[in-house]
Design a protein around this motif. Structure first.
Motif, PDB file in Angstrom:
ATOM      1  N   LEU A  95      88.755  -7.630  -0.439  1.00  0.00           N
ATOM      2  CA  LEU A  95      88.382  -8.888   0.345  1.00  0.00           C
ATOM      3  C   LEU A  95      87.677  -9.761  -0.426  1.00  0.00           C
ATOM      4  O   LEU A  95      87.242 -10.535   0.274  1.00  0.00           O
ATOM      5  N   ALA A 118      79.148 -11.584  -0.555  1.00  0.00           N
ATOM      6  CA  ALA A 118      79.688 -10.666   0.866  1.00  0.00           C
ATOM      7  C   ALA A 118      79.381  -9.344   0.850  1.00  0.00           C
ATOM      8  O   ALA A 118      79.293  -8.866   1.933  1.00  0.00           O
ATOM      9  N   PHE A 119      79.405  -8.520  -0.300  1.00  0.00           N
ATOM     10  CA  PHE A 119      79.170  -7.083  -0.110  1.00  0.00           C
ATOM     11  C   PHE A 119      77.999  -6.922  -1.327  1.00  0.00           C
ATOM     12  O   PHE A 119      77.581  -7.289  -2.147  1.00  0.00           O
ATOM     13  N   TYR A 143      89.237 -12.548  -1.276  1.00  0.00           N
ATOM     14  CA  TYR A 143      89.764 -13.711  -1.068  1.00  0.00           C
ATOM     15  C   TYR A 143      89.005 -14.493   0.389  1.00  0.00           C
ATOM     16  O   TYR A 143      88.578 -15.372   0.117  1.00  0.00           O
ATOM     17  N   PRO A 144      88.890 -13.711   1.091  1.00  0.00           N
ATOM     18  CA  PRO A 144      88.330 -14.350   2.310  1.00  0.00           C
ATOM     19  C   PRO A 144      86.754 -14.475   1.954  1.00  0.00           C
ATOM     20  O   PRO A 144      86.065 -15.473   2.367  1.00  0.00           O
ATOM     21  N   ALA A 145      86.207 -13.745   0.781  1.00  0.00           N
ATOM     22  CA  ALA A 145      84.893 -14.022   0.630  1.00  0.00           C
ATOM     23  C   ALA A 145      84.453 -15.142  -0.078  1.00  0.00           C
ATOM     24  O   ALA A 145      83.509 -15.716   0.178  1.00  0.00           O
ATOM     25  N   ARG A 183      94.492  -2.707   5.491  1.00  0.00           N
ATOM     26  CA  ARG A 183      93.933  -2.108   6.704  1.00  0.00           C
ATOM     27  C   ARG A 183      94.621  -2.626   7.895  1.00  0.00           C
ATOM     28  O   ARG A 183      94.494  -2.072   9.093  1.00  0.00           O
TER      29      ARG A 183
END
Lengths: 421, 482
Positions: free
Chosen positions: B326, B265-266, B328-330, B139
C-alpha cells in the motif's frame, strides 16, 4: 445545464488517487460489487457535484444515502482521505439546499426523531408510552396473534428495532473509598432511557477499579444523529451545551460507553474549529474523551478482571473500530476475564447494518448486512455476542431473534460487571 | 451515434440483465470514467450481467448496435485499460464472484472473473495451497483484470506472472460466441492461445471463467528488511544476490521518500534516516531458507547494509508487506497526485537508470519516489506533484522521458500494469510497423471489427481522441521518436 451547484468543502478528499484500496472494506461494495456503491465512487460523485459538473439529482443522492458512514474506508485508506468529514459536509450541503425533497411523512418522522432525542423531557415521555406498550403485554400480544406480521413492512421494522425500554435506569454507584481518578460518564439520549443498566455496569466496573464517577446533571444528547443527518446547526448547539456541562464537572476523563457518541464527542474539536470563542474549549473537551474500553485498557495493571465461564464472540462497532481505531483494547479486556473464551467471527470489522437510523432508511441493504453478520456469529458457536455500542446491540439482537436464536447480546461492560461481581 | 440507437441498446441490455443492473444516467456512468490511472471518460452505459450467457447476450446486443465493448473488473488498473474510448458499453464482471472449485489433487482453482485475487489464495489455504501472483491491489483487483494485464506482483520474481498460472479460460468472443482455450491437462494439442489471451487487455474477448494453477504453501518463509545508506548500495546488494544464484521469493526496494510515506500511513516504524531498504522474502524448505537468509544478509552487509530487521512473527511479516503493497497510495500523504511508471530495465543497468530518472525528476521539479521490484528490474518510479500547482502536461512529458531512458537501456514499456491507453502511443518506440501489423492480424483473428476494447495496446487511430491525456501523449510519442 441549469442547476445550482452545491458548494461544500471537498478538501478532505484531496489525497484520493482512486487506487481502490477502500473498495473491499466497504459493506455496500461487498454486497453489490458496484462502483456506484463504493467509497471511491461516492468520493468521485461528491467531488464532481461540488465542482458543478453533475447535478445533485435523486440518483446521486441515493448513492450517498446508501453510505453507512461506518468509516471502514477511512480506516484502511493509505492516503489519509477524511471520508467521514467529507460525507458529513456533503450531507449538510444537501440538507441546507433542500435539493431533493423527501416524502412529507419521511421528513416529518425524521424531524420528530431528531427533536425528540435532543429533548430529555420529551424523550422520557415517549419512552414511557413505548414502555407501556411492552409492559402491558401489547407487544407480546401483537406477535402472538400474528397481527404484527400483518402490519406494514416499514412499521414492522420500526417495531422490531425500537430500543428496549423496560431495562433498569442508571444508578450511580457509591464513591470508591480511595479514588485514584475522577471521570464523568456520558449518559446520552437513547442510552439513558433504554440502556441505563449498561451505564450502571460501566460505572460499577470503573468504581471497583478505584475510579470515581461524578454526576454531570446538565449533559445532553451528543448530537451525533443530527450531524450525520446534515443538521449542523443543531449539532453545534448540542455540542456547546455538553462542553459547558462537562467543564463544570472538572474531571480527568469523559468516559463513553456508546461508540457512536464517543466518536462524535471526539469530533467536537473539528466541529467547532471555525468558532474562535469555542475552538480551544472544544479541543480541551475532545482531549478528555475516552471510550470506556479505551479508558479501562489504559489503566495501569494487568490484573484479572473477575471470572466468567462464557464462550463469546466480539462484534466490533464501526464507530469504535474505524472512527476511533479501537480494535485491540476490547479484546484485551475480554481476555483478562478468567474462564471467558473469545472466538473471532469472520468479518468482525464489517458493519452490521445498524448505522444510526440506516436500518430504517435503507432496509434492504441493512437486512443483507444483518443476515451476513448473524451468519458469522452463528458460525462461531458462541453463547453470547459482545459489543460496545447500543445500535449494534439492537441490530444484532433483532437479527438473532428473526432466526429464532436466543443468544444474548451484551455490552462489554456488562460482561466485565458480571465477571467482577 | 444517435440517441435512438443508444436508447434502444440500453433497453436491450436492461431486458438481458434486469433494469437495476444497467446504468446509463450521467451520475451513474461518471463513476466508471476512471481507473487508478489518469485517463478519464464516462462510458455510454454500464451493464452488470450475472453469468456467461448474459455476458454473451450483452456483447451481441452491443455488436448489433455497432457499439464497442469494454470489460471491467474492480477498476484498479493503472494504464486506462478499462476506460471507454468513444461510445462504448462497459461490461462489468462484478456479479461473477464465485469460486467454483478448489481441486487439491490437481492443484487447480476454477473461478469466476470477478473474484478478487486474494480470495483465491484464501480458499486454497485450507488445502495447503496458494495462488502465486500477488499484485499490490490483490485484496480488490479481480482475476479477470489480472488476466487482462498479465499482472505480477512482488512474488513474480520467483513464481512468474499471471501467464505462468492460468491453465485455461472460458471466453465470450466479440461475436457473442463462447469458447474455451487451454485446459488442465499438460501438453494440449494445437495452438496454445492462453498466453496470447493473458495480457491481451480485453481486446480479444471477455474472460468468463478461469482455471488457475495452485502451488503448495512453502514449508518456511523468512522476511527481512536490510537498511542501506543510499539507493546505489541497495541496488548493488540486489545485483550481488542475484549474481550469487539465489532467487528470493521477492525482493523489493523502498527509497527514503517511500519510507517516510509508509511510516506516516502505517505503524511500521521504519528507520527514516535510511537511504534505501531492501525488503526480501525467501521461501522453501527450512534448510534452504536458513542458508539463503545467511547468504543474503552477508551480501547486504558487504555492500554497506547498516542493519537487518527480521520479521519475527506472522503479524510483523504482514505489516511489512502491507506497508510495501500500500506504499503507492500512502505516497499521497506527501503530495496529493502521483504518476506511477512500470518500465522494466536490465538489472545491470538499474543504478544508471535510477540516476537518470532522478535527474529527469529534478529537472522538472517533481519529487520522485522509488518503490519497486528490484529483483526483476521492474521499476516503479513515481512522480509526485500537486495538480493545483503543476500541469498534467509537464508530468506526462517527464514521464515520457523516463520511459525513453528505460527503453534506451534495453528495457520494456511495462512489467505488469499493461499498455492500455496510457502507453499505446509509445509502442512505436519498441516495435517496428511490421511487428505491430503482425500483432494486429492476430487480434483481428478474434475481433475483425475491432469492437473489443478499442484504442488499447495499439497506437494510432482516433478512437480515443476525445480524451485529453490521450492527445498529450500522442504529441509526446511523435516528438520523441527514436
Amino acid at each position: 445545464m441549469s442547476f445550482a451547484p452545491l458548494t461544500f468543502d471537498v478538501e478532505p478528499a484531496r489525497g484520493c488517487i482512486h487506487c481502490g484500496v477502500c473498495l473491499e472494506s466497504c459493506p455496500t461494495y461487498l454486497l453489490t460489487g458496484l462502483e456506484t456503491e463504493s467509497p471511491r465512487g461516492r468520493i468521485h460523485l461528491m467531488q464532481q457535484v461540488a465542482a458543478g459538473r453533475v447535478a445533485p439529482t435523486d440518483t446521486l443522492r441515493t448513492h450517498l444515502d446508501r453510505c453507512l458512514a461506518c468509516r471502514a474506508c477511512e480506516a484502511v485508506c493509505p492516503s489519509g482521505v477524511g471520508y467521514g468529514a467529507l460525507i458529513e459536509n456533503a450531507r449538510a450541503a444537501f440538507e441546507e439546499a433542500h435539493v431533493v425533497p423527501r416524502s412529507r411523512l419521511a421528513g416529518l418522522l425524521r424531524r420528530m426523531l431528531l427533536a425528540l432525542v435532543a429533548d430529555p423531557a420529551r424523550l422520557e415521555g415517549a419512552a414511557g408510552i413505548l414502555a407501556l406498550y411492552e409492559r402491558t403485554g401489547l407487544r407480546h400480544l401483537l406477535r402472538a396473534t400474528g397481527l404484527r406480521s400483518r402490519m406494514p413492512k416499514a412499521l414492522r421494522r420500526m417495531e422490531a428495532l425500537y430500543p428496549p425500554l423496560t431495562r433498569p435506569r442508571y444508578r450511580a454507584p457509591a464513591r470508591p473509598a480511595h479514588a485514584t481518578a475522577r471521570v464523568a460518564l456520558l449518559l446520552g439520549c437513547v442510552m439513558r432511557v433504554a440502556y441505563g443498566d449498561v451505564h450502571t455496569a460501566a460505572a460499577r466496573v470503573l468504581s471497583r477499579l478505584g475510579v470515581e464517577v461524578v454526576d454531570v446533571p446538565d449533559q445532553i444528547c451528543c448530537g451525533a444523529l443530527h450531524a450525520h443527518a446534515g443538521e449542523r446547526h443543531d449539532a453545534t448547539r448540542l455540542a456547546k451545551r455538553n462542553i459547558e456541562a462537562f467543564e463544570r464537572a472538572k474531571v480527568d476523563a469523559i468516559v463513553v460507553d456508546a461508540a457512536g457518541c464517543g466518536a462524535h464527542l471526539k469530533g467536537y474539536g473539528h466541529l467547532l474549529a471555525g468558532d474562535p470563542q469555542w475552538a480551544a474549549r472544544a479541543e480541551t473537551f475532545t482531549s478528555k474523551v475516552r471510550d470506556v474500553t479505551e479508558y479501562l485498557a489504559s489503566r495501569e495493571g494487568n490484573e484479572r478482571l473477575g471470572k466468567l465461564a462464557l464462550r463469546v464472540t466480539y462484534q466490533s462497532p464501526c464507530h469504535l473500530a474505524h472512527a476511533q481505531r479501537i480494535t485491540q483494547e476490547p479484546r484485551a479486556l475480554l481476555r483478562r476475564v478468567e474462564g471467558l473464551e473469545l472466538i473471532e467471527m469472520a468479518e468482525a470489522e464489517v458493519c452490521c447494518g445498524s448505522a444510526g437510523s440506516y436500518n430504517l432508511q435503507q432496509p434492504e441493504l441493512a437486512d443483507e448486512l444483518r443476515d451476513r453478520k448473524v451468519d458469522a456469529i452463528l458460525a462461531t458457536g458462541a453463547e453470547a455476542v459482545v459489543s460496545a455500542n447500543p445500535g449494534c446491540m439492537l441490530q444484532v439482537r433483532s437479527g438473532l431473534e428473526e432466526r429464532g436464536r436466543d443468544i444474548p447480546v451484551l455490552h462489554l461492560v456488562e460482561v466485565l460487571d458480571r465477571a467482577m461481581s | 451515434m444517435s440517441t435512438r440507437t443508444a436508447d434502444r441498446l440500453v433497453r436491450d441490455l436492461e431486458s438481458i440483465c434486469g433494469e437495476r443492473n444497467v446504468f446509463w444516467r450521467e451520475e451513474d456512468t461518471l463513476v466508471f470514467e476512471y481507473d487508478a490511472g489518469f485517463d478519464r471518460r464516462p462510458p455510454l452505459a454500464v451493464a452488470v450481467p450475472k453469468n456467461t450467457d448474459e455476458i454473451a447476450r450483452c456483447v451481441r446486443a452491443a455488436r448489433d448496435a455497432g457499439v464497442a465493448v469494454v470489460p471491467r473488473g474492480a477498476g484498479t488498473g493503472l494504464s486506462g485499460g478499462t476506460i471507454a474510448c468513444g461510445d462504448a458499453v462497459v461490461i462489468s464482471t462484478a456479479r461473477l464472484r464465485t469460486i467454483h472449485e478448489i481441486d487439491a489433487v490437481s492443484r487447480v482453482a476454477v473461478v469466476d472473473p470477478g473474484v478478487p485475487n486474494l480470495e483465491v489464495s484464501a480458499a486454497a489455504r485450507p488445502h495447503g495451497l496458494f495462488f502465486a501472483p500477488d499484485p499490490a491491489s490483490q485484496r480488490v483487483s479481480t482475476i479477470g483484470g489480472n488476466i487482462g494485464t498479465n499482472a505480477g506482483g512482488p512474488h513474480a520474481l520467483r513464481y512468474g506472472s499471471m501467464v505462468d498460472h492460468v491453465l485455461a479460460v472460458e471466453m465470450v468472443l466479440p461475436d457473442g460466441e463462447v469458447a474455451v482455450f487451454g485446459g488442465v491437462a499438460p501438453d494440449l494439442p494445437g495452438y496454445d492461445c492462453v498466453p496470447l489471451i493473458v495480457g491481451s487487455e480485453g481486446t480479444l474477448g471477455i474472460v468468463t471463467k478461469a482455471w488457475l494453477r495452485l502451488l503448495p504453501l512453502p514449508e518456511d518463509v523468512r522476511t527481512f528488511l536490510a537498511e542501506f545508506p543510499d539507493v546505489r548500495s541497495g541496488a548493488r546488494a540486489a545485483s550481488a544476490i542475484i549474481a550469487r544464484g539465489i532467487v528470493p521469493a521477492a525482493m523489493e526496494m523502498l527509497d527514503r521518500t517511500t519510507i517516510r510515506a509508509v511510516n506516516a500511513a502505517f505503524d511500521v516504524h521504519l528507520s527514516e534516516d535510511a537511504g534505501s531498504m531492501l525488503l526480501v522474502e525467501v521461501e522453501g524448505l527450512r534448510e534452504e531458507t536458513g542458508s539463503a537468509t545467511s547468504a543474503i544478509v552477508a551480501l547486504c552487509e558487504d555492500e554497506g547494509a547498516r542493519g537487518v530487521r527480521v520479521a519475527e512473527t506472522q503479524a510483523e511479516r504482514e505489516l511489512l508487506w502491507k506497508a510495501r503493497k500500500l506504499g503507492y497510495p500512502a505516497l499521497a500523504r506527501i503530495k496529493p497526485n502521483s504518476y506511477i511508471h512500470d518500465a522494466v530495465v536490465p538489472r545491470s543497468k538499474l543504478p544508471d537508470v535510477l540516476d537518470s530518472v532522478n535527474a529527469i525528476a529534478d529537472r522538472y521539479g517533481y519529487t520522485v519516489a522509488n518503490m519497486f521490484h528490484i529483483g526483476d528490474g521492474n521499476l516503479h518510479p513515481l512522480l509526485l506533484f500537486d495538480l493545483r500547482e503543476d500541469t498534467i502536461e509537464g508530468v506526462m512529458e517527464a514521464s515520457a522521458e523516463i520511459l525513453k531512458v528505460a527503453i534506451e537501456s534495453g528495457g520494456a514499456l511495462s512489467g505488469e500494469h499493461g499498455i492500455g491507453l496510457e502507453k499505446n502511443h509509445f509502442m512505436f518506440w519498441v516495435y517496428g510497423p511490421e511487428d505491430l501489423e503482425a500483432m494486429q492480424r492476430a487480434r483481428s483473428a478474434f475481433d475483425p471489427d475491432g469492437a473489443m476494447n478499442p484504442g488499447k495496446i495499439f497506437p494510432g487511430g482516433d478512437t480515443c481522441a476525445a480524451i485529453p491525456t490521450e492527445r498529450i501523449k500522442r504529441g509526446l510519442a511523435e516528438g520523441m521518436w527514436i
